[in-house]
Scaffold this active site. Structure first.
Site, PDB file in Angstrom:
ATOM      1  N   TYR A  33       0.835  -1.199   0.000  1.00  0.00           N
ATOM      2  CA  TYR A  33       0.000   0.000   0.000  1.00  0.00           C
ATOM      3  C   TYR A  33       0.867   1.245   0.000  1.00  0.00           C
ATOM      4  O   TYR A  33       2.073   1.199   0.254  1.00  0.00           O
ATOM      5  CB  TYR A  33      -0.932   0.000   1.213  1.00  0.00           C
ATOM      6  CG  TYR A  33      -0.259   0.339   2.536  1.00  0.00           C
ATOM      7  CD1 TYR A  33      -0.396   1.609   3.097  1.00  0.00           C
ATOM      8  CD2 TYR A  33       0.509  -0.598   3.218  1.00  0.00           C
ATOM      9  CE1 TYR A  33       0.215   1.926   4.310  1.00  0.00           C
ATOM     10  CE2 TYR A  33       1.111  -0.293   4.421  1.00  0.00           C
ATOM     11  CZ  TYR A  33       0.965   0.968   4.960  1.00  0.00           C
ATOM     12  OH  TYR A  33       1.575   1.282   6.146  1.00  0.00           O
ATOM     13  N   LYS A 147       6.555  -2.165   1.869  1.00  0.00           N
ATOM     14  CA  LYS A 147       5.395  -1.526   2.512  1.00  0.00           C
ATOM     15  C   LYS A 147       4.197  -2.465   2.434  1.00  0.00           C
ATOM     16  O   LYS A 147       3.234  -2.254   1.685  1.00  0.00           O
ATOM     17  CB  LYS A 147       5.095  -0.164   1.885  1.00  0.00           C
ATOM     18  CG  LYS A 147       4.230   0.714   2.785  1.00  0.00           C
ATOM     19  CD  LYS A 147       4.228   2.147   2.297  1.00  0.00           C
ATOM     20  CE  LYS A 147       3.309   3.035   3.131  1.00  0.00           C
ATOM     21  NZ  LYS A 147       3.746   3.179   4.527  1.00  0.00           N
ATOM     22  N   GLU A 179      12.274   2.260  14.089  1.00  0.00           N
ATOM     23  CA  GLU A 179      11.368   3.290  13.557  1.00  0.00           C
ATOM     24  C   GLU A 179      10.069   3.235  14.344  1.00  0.00           C
ATOM     25  O   GLU A 179       9.901   2.418  15.251  1.00  0.00           O
ATOM     26  CB  GLU A 179      11.116   3.057  12.072  1.00  0.00           C
ATOM     27  CG  GLU A 179      10.488   1.714  11.746  1.00  0.00           C
ATOM     28  CD  GLU A 179      10.405   1.436  10.251  1.00  0.00           C
ATOM     29  OE1 GLU A 179      10.392   2.406   9.463  1.00  0.00           O
ATOM     30  OE2 GLU A 179      10.353   0.247   9.872  1.00  0.00           O
ATOM     31  N   LEU A 204      11.379   0.820   6.856  1.00  0.00           N
ATOM     32  CA  LEU A 204      10.722   1.259   5.633  1.00  0.00           C
ATOM     33  C   LEU A 204      11.435   2.499   5.094  1.00  0.00           C
ATOM     34  O   LEU A 204      11.783   3.392   5.871  1.00  0.00           O
ATOM     35  CB  LEU A 204       9.257   1.595   5.929  1.00  0.00           C
ATOM     36  CG  LEU A 204       8.407   1.996   4.724  1.00  0.00           C
ATOM     37  CD1 LEU A 204       8.081   0.778   3.884  1.00  0.00           C
ATOM     38  CD2 LEU A 204       7.120   2.683   5.185  1.00  0.00           C
TER      39      LEU A 204
END
Length: 284
Positions: A33, A147, A179, A204
């Site tokens: 996505y 992702k 993250e 990511l």
């Protein structure tokens, strides 16, 4: 009036949108996505989102049935038809529909859905107050650079943050901050150097992260793509997070302990200002 959403080539009202129970996104989270911010009715950093989408699809051996130009048109039509001035467009692309088998079935037509969400982005009071963050173990899989729509660990982390009165959860692995559940993590360390995790399978490749590092280079801010520990985070001068729908937000406390003096720092404020200026110049 309900939103108009995109499903596999058509635009339908949201209460009429349907996908198959045999879609591999539903059965296996076999898909990816992107979330693109919209300001003034126009998309922010869309080319970077397209590039990351292509990278994620390639990693999963999925071929998009739409070209980049066609994906742009889908986004633009949704924005126009829903009269979206400020908010986001969510795009999801899965491998497609097939009987339930773990191995990839080839020759499928991928499923594509997209929709808009209206929300204020520019005038965010959290940019002035700063946000609180809690730490959680990083329990995700080893290909975090994709992702993927498989987001249960992130949802669990976000729920933990909510229950503890925090905005976000940052994840820790082997005493290193990776993250956030839906953000990239930055600090200004004790020496005044901007730091964030280097790219790799462990994080990511954030679109806003990339923009902030470019701005740092353009404006002469010292930075390093180098991991930082929890101790370094707690002793940092400043901390902030970046995300497509949050842009740049100051982090003022970690697990109840203040970062710096517990207020948004000057470097964080400067990066938000620079990013918004660039965003607005692109979109107005």
């Amino acid at each position: 009036m309900s939103r108009l959403v995109y499903v596999d080539g058509g635009y339908v009202q949201e209460d009429e949108a349907r996908i198959s129970v045999f879609d591999r996104g539903f059965l296996f989270a076999d898909g990816v996505y992107e979330v693109t911010a919209v300001v003034g009715g126009r998309m922010v950093d869309f080319d970077s989102h397209l590039s990351r989408l292509a990278r994620s699809l390639s990693a999963l051996d999925i071929v998009s049935p739409l070209t980049d130009r066609e994906l742009r048109v889908v986004h633009e039509k949704l924005i126009a038809r829903n009269n979206l001035d400020e908010g986001i467009v969510y795009l999801q692309l899965t491998r497609g529909v097939a009987d339930r088998e773990f191995a990839y079935p080839y020759g499928l037509t991928p499923t594509i859905v997209a929709f808009t969400q209206a929300k204020p982005l520019l005038d965010n009071p959290l940019a002035e107050s700063g946000v609180k963050v809690v730490m959680v173990p990083d329990i995700r899989w080893r290909r975090r650079d994709i992702k993927s729509i498989s987001l249960l660990p992130q949802a669990m982390g976000k729920e933990f943050a909510k229950r503890h009165g925090a905005y976000e959860a940052w994840m820790v692995e082997n005493d290193v901050v990776t993250e956030g559940t839906s953000s990239s993590a930055f600090i200004v360390d004790a020496d005044g150097v901007l730091r964030t995790q280097p790219l790799g399978h462990q994080i990511l490749p954030g679109v806003t992260r990339r923009a902030v590092l470019r701005l740092a280079e353009e404006h002469g801010v010292s930075f390093e793509e180098r991991p930082f520990s929890l101790d370094e985070l707690l002793s940092a001068r400043e901390a902030f997070l970046t995300a497509a729908s949050a842009f740049v937000l100051p982090v003022i406390s970690i697990d109840g302990q203040n970062i710096g003096n517990g207020t948004p720092g000057p470097i964080t404020r400067r990066f938000r200002e620079l990013y918004l200026k660039e965003c607005c110049q692109e979109n107005f």
